[in-house]
Write a protein that holds these residues in place. Structure first.
Motif, short mmCIF file in Angstrom:
data_model
loop_
_atom_site.label_atom_id
_atom_site.label_comp_id
_atom_site.label_asym_id
_atom_site.label_seq_id
_atom_site.Cartn_x
_atom_site.Cartn_y
_atom_site.Cartn_z
N THR A 161 0.85 -1.20 0.00
CA THR A 161 0.00 0.00 0.00
C THR A 161 0.88 1.25 0.00
O THR A 161 1.67 1.47 0.93
N LEU A 162 0.77 2.06 -1.06
CA LEU A 162 1.54 3.29 -1.14
C LEU A 162 1.10 4.29 -0.07
O LEU A 162 -0.10 4.44 0.19
N ILE A 163 2.06 4.97 0.54
CA ILE A 163 1.72 6.02 1.49
C ILE A 163 0.98 7.15 0.78
O ILE A 163 -0.03 7.65 1.25
N ASP A 164 1.49 7.52 -0.38
CA ASP A 164 0.88 8.60 -1.18
C ASP A 164 0.79 8.11 -2.61
O ASP A 164 1.80 7.89 -3.27
N ARG A 165 -0.44 7.92 -3.10
CA ARG A 165 -0.60 7.39 -4.45
C ARG A 165 -0.06 8.35 -5.50
O ARG A 165 0.30 7.92 -6.60
N ASP A 166 -0.01 9.64 -5.19
CA ASP A 166 0.49 10.61 -6.16
C ASP A 166 2.01 10.75 -6.12
O ASP A 166 2.59 11.41 -6.99
N ASP A 167 2.65 10.18 -5.11
CA ASP A 167 4.11 10.30 -4.98
C ASP A 167 4.67 8.96 -4.50
O ASP A 167 4.92 8.76 -3.31
N PRO A 168 4.87 8.01 -5.42
CA PRO A 168 5.36 6.69 -5.03
C PRO A 168 6.71 6.71 -4.32
O PRO A 168 7.06 5.76 -3.62
#
Length: 1148
Positions: free
Chosen positions: A1050-1057
C-alpha cells in the motif's frame, strides 16, 4: 499469494516438446536430444502414471507452425533451424504428439498457440494455471537451454514456484544439462529428480482427486512488436537497455560486486563508449533498476538469486546500494529510467514493453549484469515479444568467464545475434547519421512513463489481488487513470492525441481483467453465496449443470455479435435454465440428477465449425432465435443445412424489438445485402456439399414459412415468463424421448409471482431506469427480467411513456425505492425523464448503480466536461419545461450524473460466456443489496455481531457476555506521526481507507470479527462471535501475515510513489474477555479485560513488518497446527510495561 501457500498446494506438470520431430526416431530434430530422450520419456511416464489419480494438472504445450511458417518473419537461432528443416509443420507427422502421451486422453490438457521458446507466450497457459489456483509448476521435456529454461523463467516471473527435473529434461549435450542443473536453474527454481518430486507431491495430494477444469476461454496469440521487423535492414530503430548499473553490483563496496568483479570495469568502459557514441542520435537509452522495499515484502518465498539478494539485503529502497552509479546518472534525462523491476526480467511489472512498442523500436541491445540472470531473461522476453535482440559479449557481465563464454557461444545464439561493442556502434551510427535526439520531447516522455509505470503496476495489483474487487478497480480507474491522464493532457496538449489512445488501451485492459475476475467468481460460486438469501430463489441461481458427453443436444442458433443479437443471447441464458435433462436410469448412481443438454452456436470460425456441426447432427431439436441478420450468417446457415439433412425439428422464435424484419416479400433484398460468394464458399466447404444462392434462398423461405413463436421483451413480467415457458415447452415436445437413461424436462418457477406490491403491504423497491426506445431497449428489458427473478425483495420497473398519469404513478413508487439501477444503452441519457429520476435519487441520497450493457461504453467520456456541454445543447423546450417544473437546474444535473459515474459500476458484457454473465449478474445483485437502505441491516451486521445487532434493532437491552478464550489482534502504522506531519489530512484518510479496506476483506474471508479502528490502530478478534475454539489463534496468525503483506503493498501517497509503502507492527494475545455495547449514542461494541491490554502491549513492543505474540498465544498456535505454516521463535524474556517480565515470541 503463492508464497503464503504450502509447497505443492496445487501442482501443474507442464510437458514441453513431446512431439515426433523431437522424440520420434525419424524426427527432424531427434538428433538434438537423442542421447537423453529415452530416459526422459521413461521418467515422464513414471510421473504421469504415479500422479494421474491425484488432482495434479497435466498440461501439454505443443509447438506448431503453419505450412508456410508465416509466423516467423525473420527467425533467428533455434527458430531459424526449425524453419530451415521444416519441423513442427501443421499437418505433418512430425508436429503430432507422440502416442506415449496421447494414450492418456483428456487427462492431459492440450494448450495450443505456442510459437516460440516460452510456453506462456501466445497461449492460455497462465490463465489456466491462475484460474486453477496452481502454486507449483513442474517442467518436463525438451530442450533444456531453450523452451524449458524460457518457460521456467516466465513461470517464476508470474509468481509460481518452479521445479526443474534434472532427469526429466533433455539438454543438447550432457555438459549443457549439467551446467543448467548445477548453475542456471538454481537461480530461480528448485532442482530435483523424478522420484523425489513424485514422493513429495503424493504426500501433499493425499485425499485429493482430479476434477477436470472448466473450459478456458480461447485466447488469441499475443501480439508481436507493433512495427514490422521483417526484412534485412538491421537496427531500424534501436533501444539500448541498461540492466543492473547500481552500486550493489558496480560499486567497489557493493554487496554483490564480487559476483561480477572480474568483468565489471571493462563492461562499464564499453557501456560508456556506447552512450557517448550514440547519445546525439535518436537511439533510446533505458535503465531498469531493481529496487525492493525495506522489508522485501515483494519476495514472499524467494529462491535462487532473489533469495541471495534478500539474504545480503541488496538493492533495498533508501540504501546506497540501490542507487544508480554516477557514471550513468551523469547523462541525466538522456537515459530514461523505468521503475518497477522486481525480478529477473526487465519487462515484468514495468512499462518497458509499452514504451518500446509506442516508439516503434525494432531492435533491443542489452548491456549490464548478470549474463545468466537478468540479461538472458530479458533477452528471451524481448525475443518472444517480437523484437530483434542483440547481445554484446564484451558489454555483459557473467559470473565467471566460462559462463560468459558458454552463453555467448551456445545460449544467446538460440534467439539473438551476438556481437561486440565496436561493431554495434558502427552499425547504429551508419543508420542514425541523419536522426537527432529531441530533448524536450524526451523530458515529457520520461515524466509520462513514470506516471504510466505507477498506473500499470498499481492497476495490475488492484485487479489481480483477491482482496480487491471490481468496485475498487473502477474507483482506481476513475481517480488515477482518467483524472491524472486528463490533467496531463491539459498541461501538454501536443501529446493529447497519443494519450487518449493510451487511455483507451487502459480501459480495454481493465475491462478484460474484470471479465476474467468475473469468470473466476463464477467458478468459486462466491457471488452465489453472497447474493442468494433463500435456496432456489430464481432460476438463474441453480448451480451450472455439467454437460453429458453422450447425451443428445438441444441446439440454440443465434448470432450474438451485433447489437440486436444481445437480446437473443440473454433469452438463451434463461432458456438454458428452463430446459434440462434428468437422469432416469434405475441403474445409475445419479438418478434424479439434472444435466445441461444444450449447446449454443454462434461461431463462424472455420476451425471450430466442424465440431459445431457434429453437435448439431446429434441434436434432437434446433431452436432459431431470430434477430436482425441471424439467418444470413454463414455459420448459422451451415447449421440449418445440417439440421435439414438430418431431419432434425427446427423451431423459431422472433424477438420483438431485436431488429428482425425479414419476410418472404423483402427476402431478396436481404439476400443481396448479406449473402455473397464468400458466404457460399464457406457454407459449401463446411457442409461438404456445393450450396448455391438458390439453396440459401429456399432454406430461408422455408424457415420463414414455419409457424413461429414470438417473445415480446416489452410485455408485463408475468407475460414474459409465460412466453418463455411456452418456448421451453415446445422445445421439449419437439425433442421427443431422449433415451431410456435420460429424460428431457422443464424446470420452471413454481408460480409466476406478482412483482408489484398490494396497497396494504408496504415494500421496498429497486427501480430500473431505462429509456424504452432504441436498439438497446430489448436487451435492457430482458436484463431487467433476470434481475427481477433473482433479487430477493420487491421492486418496480420504471419505463417511460408520455402519459402524465403513468409518470405520477411511477414517481410515487420512487418514493419507496431504496436504490436505482440505470441500464445504460446508447441513448439512455438522452431522455430527460431518466435524468430527472437520477436527480431525484441524488437529492434524496439514494444509491444509483450504473450498469453499462454495451461493450464499448466509455465512462471517461461522461466524466469529461465536453459531455455536459453537448447534453445541454440536446435539451429541447419540453425537456427544459420538465426540469423547470421539478425545479432542477443544469448544474444539479451535472452533479447528479457525475456522482453516478464516479460511483462503482458493474458492467454487463453480453458477449461473454454464460458463466461470466452469471457472475456479472450476481455481482450487480450484490451491489443492490449493499446499496439499498435494506443494506442498513448488512451494515449493522458489520459493526456488531448478528445477535447483538438483532437485539438492538428489536429495541432490547444488550447484556455483557463472557468468553473464556479469544485471540485479539492489534496493529498500528510505523512512523504514523511523521507521515501525518508531512501529508495533508485528505491523503492520510485516503491511505488509511485503502489499507483498512483490504484488511476488512481479509477478515471477511477468514471469519475474523473486526472490532474497531482508532487512528492508525486496527483491532480484530476471533472466537468471539463464532465458535472457533479449534483454530482461533491460527486464524489470527494467518490474518496477521496477510495484513503485513497488504501494508507493504500500500503506497503512502498514491500521487508520490517515492514516499514508499506502509509498514505496520503487529501483536496478538489470547485469553478471557467480557464484551458489551456501551453508551446510548454512537454505540460501540467493546472488549474488556487484561487480555486486551496484553494484546496491545504485544503490538507496541513489536517491530516494523513483524508479528509478535505472548507465550500463551504461541503455545496455543502450536497446538492448532501453526508450526506447519509458521516459524515460531522465542524472543526471550522482555520487560513489558504494566506486565513485568514476559517471554514473547516472533511468528514468521
Amino acid at each position: 499469494m503463492v508464497g503464503s501457500q504450502p509447497l505443492f498446494s496445487r501442482t501443474a506438470v507442464v510437458l514441453i516438446g513431446y512431439q515426433k520431430d523431437y522424440f520420434g526416431r525419424d524426427g527432424k530434430l531427434h538428433g538434438v536430444i537423442q542421447a537423453s530422450s529415452d530416459s526422459v520419456l521413461r521418467n515422464t511416464l513414471k510421473i504421469i502414471n504415479s500422479l494421474k489419480d491425484t488432482s495434479v494438472l497435466f498440461i501439454e504445450t505443443p509447438i506448431i507452425f503453419t505450412k508456410d511458417y508465416s509466423e516467423l518473419l525473420e527467425p533467428s537461432g533455434i527458430l531459424k533451424v526449425i524453419k530451415d528443416v521444416q519441423a513442427f509443420k501443421m499437418g505433418d507427422k512430425g508436429s503430432e504428439t507422440i502416442p506415449e502421451i496421447t494414450q492418456f486422453g483428456d487427462r492431459i490438457i492440450q494448450i495450443p498457440g505456442k510459437r516460440g521458446l516460452n510456453a506462456f507466450a501466445g497461449t492460455c497457459l497462465e490463465e489456466l494455471l491462475k484460474r486453477e489456483r496452481v502454486t507449483d509448476v513442474v517442467l518436463c521435456g525438451a530442450v533444456t537451454s531453450v523452451c524449458i529454461d524460457s518457460t521456467g523463467r516466465a513461470a517464476h516471473e508470474l509468481g509460481f514456484r518452479v521445479h526443474q527435473l534434472e532427469d526429466c529434461t533433455c539438454g543438447r549435450t550432457q555438459a549443457e544439462q549439467e551446467c543448467y542443473c548445477n548453475e542456471i536453474f538454481p537461480l530461480y527454481a528448485s532442482v530435483t529428480k523424478t522420484d523425489d518430486i513424485v514422493s513429495k507431491i503424493l504426500q501433499a495430494e493425499a485425499g485429493r482427486v482430479y476434477v477436470p477444469p472448466l473450459v478456458v476461454r480461447s485466447c488469441k496469440p499475443s501480439k508481436s512488436c507493433s512495427v514490422d521487423v521483417s526484412g534485412s535492414i538491421p537496427l531500424a530503430h534501436t533501444a539500448v537497455v541498461l540492466i543492473g548499473y547500481q552500486k550493489d553490483y558496480f560499486g567497489r563496496d557493493g554487496k554483490l560486486h564480487g559476483v561480477i568483479q572480474a568483468s565489471s570495469d571493462s563492461v562499464l568502459r564499453n557501456t560508456l563508449k556506447i552512450i557517448n557514441s550514440l547519445k546525439d542520435t535518436s537511439v533510446l537509452f533505458i535503465e531498469t533498476p531493481i529496487i525492493f522495499t525495506k522489508d522485501y515484502s515483494e519476495l514472499l518465498e524467494p529462491s535462487g538469486i532473489l533469495k541471495v539478494i534478500k539474504d545480503v539485503q541488496a538493492f533495498k529502497m533508501g540504501d546506497k546500494g540501490s542507487e544508480t552509479i554516477p557514471e550513468i546518472t551523469q547523462f541525466g534525462d538522456r537515459i530514461i529510467q523505468i521503475p518497477g523491476k522486481r525480478g529477473l526480467n526487465a519487462f515484468a511489472g514495468t512499462c518497458l514493453e509499452e514504451l518500446l512498442k509506442r516508439e516503434r523500436v525494432t531492435d533491443v541491445v542489452l548491456c549490464g549484469a548478470v549474463t545468466s540472470v537478468c540479461i538472458d531473461s530479458t533477452g528471451r522476453a524481448a525475443h518472444e515479444l517480437g523484437f530483434r535482440v542483440h547481445q554484446l559479449e564484451d558489454c555483459t557481465c557473467g559470473r565467471t568467464q566460462a559462463e560468459q563464454d558458454q552463453y555467448c557461444q551456445e545460449i544467446f545464439p538460440l534467439y539473438a545475434s551476438v556481437t561486440k561493442t565496436d561493431d554495434v556502434i558502427d552499425q547504429i551510427s551508419s543508420l542514425e547519421k541523419d536522426r537527432k535526439y529531441e530533448d524536450n520531447a524526451w523530458r515529457r516522455w520520461t515524466d509520462l512513463r513514470n506516471l504510466v509505470a505507477t498506473l500499470s503496476f498499481k492497476t495490475h495489483r488492484e485487479v489481480e489481488s483477491e482482496e480487491e474487487d471490481e468496485a475498487k478497480t473502477s474507483k482506481f480507474l476513475e481517480l488515477c487513470t482518467v483524472k491524472r491522464i486528463w490533467k496531463w493532457m491539459t498541461l501538454h496538449p501536443e501529446t493529447a492525441t497519443e494519450l487518449k489512445l493510451y487511455q483507451d488501451e487502459i480501459h480495454v485492459q481493465i475491462q478484460n481483467r474484470l471479465m476474467d475476475h468475473a469468470a473466476e467468481l463464477a467458478e468459486r460460486n462466491l457471488a452465489l453465496e453472497k447474493s442468494v438469501k433463500s435456496a432456489g430463489n430464481g432460476i438463474l441461481f441453480n448451480e451450472f449443470q455439467e454437460e453429458i458427453a453422450n447425451c443428445p443436444y438441444v441446439t440454440f442458433l443465434c448470432h450474438g455479435t451485433d447489437e440486436s443479437g444481445l437480446a437473443a443471447r440473454l433469452i438463451k441464458l434463461m432458456l438454458n435454465k428452463l430446459v434440462q435433462v434428468e437422469d432416469v436410469s434405475n441403474e445409475s448412481d445419479n438418478k434424479g440428477k439434472l444435466y445441461n443438454p444444450r449447446v449454443f452456436l454462434e461461431s463462424d470460425n472455420s476451425e471450430s465449425q466442424s465440431s459445431l456441426l457434429d453437435r448439431v447432427s446429434k441434436s434432437k431439436s434446433v431452436l432459431v432465435l431470430l434477430s436482425e441478420s441471424v439467418l444470413f450468417r454463414a455459420g448459422i446457415l451451415c447449421e440449418l443445412f445440417t439440421a435439414i439433412d438430418k431431419n432434425i425439428p427446427i423451431l423459431s422464435v422472433e424477438i420483438e424489438g431485436a431488429g428482425f424484419n425479414v419476410s418472404n416479400e423483402n427476402l431478396r433484398e436481404y439476400l443481396d445485402l448479406h449473402v455473397d460468394e464468400n458466404t457460399l464458399v464457406y457454407v459449401s466447404q463446411a457442409c461438404k456439399q456445393n450450396k448455391t444462392f438458390e439453396d440459401v434462398e429456399t432454406v430461408i423461405r422455408w424457415i420463414l414459412e414455419l409457424p413461429r413463436m414470438v417473445y415480446n421483451p416489452s410485455a408485463r413480467q408475468a407475460s414474459q415468463w409465460s412466453q418463455l415457458q411456452a418456448v421451453a415447452k415446445n422445445v421439449v415436445l419437439s425433442c421427443g424421448d431422449f433415451s431410456n437413461e435420460y429424460k428431457l424436462r422443464l424446470s420452471t418457477p413454481d408460480a409466476v409471482r406478482t412483482f408489484m406490491p398490494s396497497s396494504d403491504t408496504p415494500s421496498l423497491y429497486s427501480n430500473y431506469l431505462v429509456f424504452d426506445q432504441g436498439d438497446g431497449r430489448a436487451t435492457a428489458r430482458i436484463l431487467k427480467l433476470l434481475f427481477d427473478e433473482i433479487i430477493p425483495f420487491a421492486r418496480g420497473f420504471t419505463y417511460f411513456e408520455e402519459e402524465e398519469a403513468q409518470m405520477s404513478s411511477l414517481l410515487r413508487h420512487m418514493e419507496n425505492a431504496q436504490n436505482f439501477v440505470v441500464l445504460l444503452t446508447d441513448n439512455t441519457l438522452t431522455n430527460p425523464q431518466v435524468i430527472m429520476h437520477i436527480v431525484h435519487a441524488y437529492r434524496t441520497r439514494k444509491p444509483v448503480i450504473p450498469v453499462p450493457i454495451e461493450k464499448d461504453f466509455d465512462f471517461a467520456e461522461y466524466l469529461n466536461d465536453d459531455f455536459y456541454f453537448g447534453l445541454s445543447d440536446n435539451f429541447n423546450e419540453a425537456s427544459r419545461a420538465l426540469f423547470r417544473n421539478e425545479k432542477i437546474q443544469f448544474k444539479e444535473i451535472c452533479k447528479a450524473l457525475r456522482s453516478m459515474f464516479s460511483a462503482s459500476a458493474q458492467p454487463f458484457f453480453p458477449y461473454a460466456s454464460e458463466m461470466v454473465q452469471h457472475a456479472q449478474v450476481c455481482e450487480i445483485v450484490r451491489k443492490f443489496e449493499f446499496g439499498s437502505n435494506n443494506g442498513v441491516t448488512s451494515m449493522l451486521y458489520d459493526v456488531f455481531p448478528k445477535h447483538i445487532a438483532d437485539t438492538l434493532m428489536a429495541g432490547k437491552k444488550v447484556y455483557p457476555e463472557h468468553r473464556d478464550c479469544v485471540t485479539i489482534f492489534f496493529s498500528d502504522i510505523v512512523s504514523f506521526t511523521d507521515i501525518s506531519s508531512t501529508l495533508p489530512p485528505e491523503k492520510i484518510s485516503d491511505m488509511l481507507d485503502r489499507l483498512y479496506s483490504r484488511f476488512d476483506n481479509i477478515t471477511h474471508d477468514h471469519a475474523i470479527f473486526k472490532v474497531e479502528t482508532i487512528g492508525d490502530a486496527y483491532m480484530a478478534v476471533t472466537n468471539l462471535v463464532e465458535d472457533q475454539k479449534e483454530d482461533h489463534a491460527l486464524r489470527i496468525a494467518q490474518f496477521a501475515k496477510l495484513a503485513v503483506q497488504c501494508a507493504s503493498e500500500t503506497l503512502i501517497d498514491r500521487d508520490d510513489p517515492s514516499k514508499g509503502y506502509v509498514q505496520i507492527r503487529v501483536g496478538f494475545h489470547s485469553g478471557p474477555v467480557v464484551a458489551n455495547v456501551v453508551g446510548s449514542r454512537n454505540l460501540r461494541y467493546c472488549l474488556f479485560g487484561d487480555t486486551v491490554n496484553t494484546a496491545s502491549r504485544m503490538e507496541s513492543n513489536s517491530e516494523a513488518g513483524r508479528i509478535h505474540c505472548s507465550k500463551f498465544s504461541a503455545d496455543l498456535l502450536k497446538s492448532q497446527g501453526g508450526e506447519s505454516e509458521f516459524r515460531i521463535t522465542s524472543r526471550g524474556v522482555r520487560q513489558i510495561k504494566g506486565k513485568g517480565d514476559m517471554e514473547t515470541f516472533w511468528v514468521e
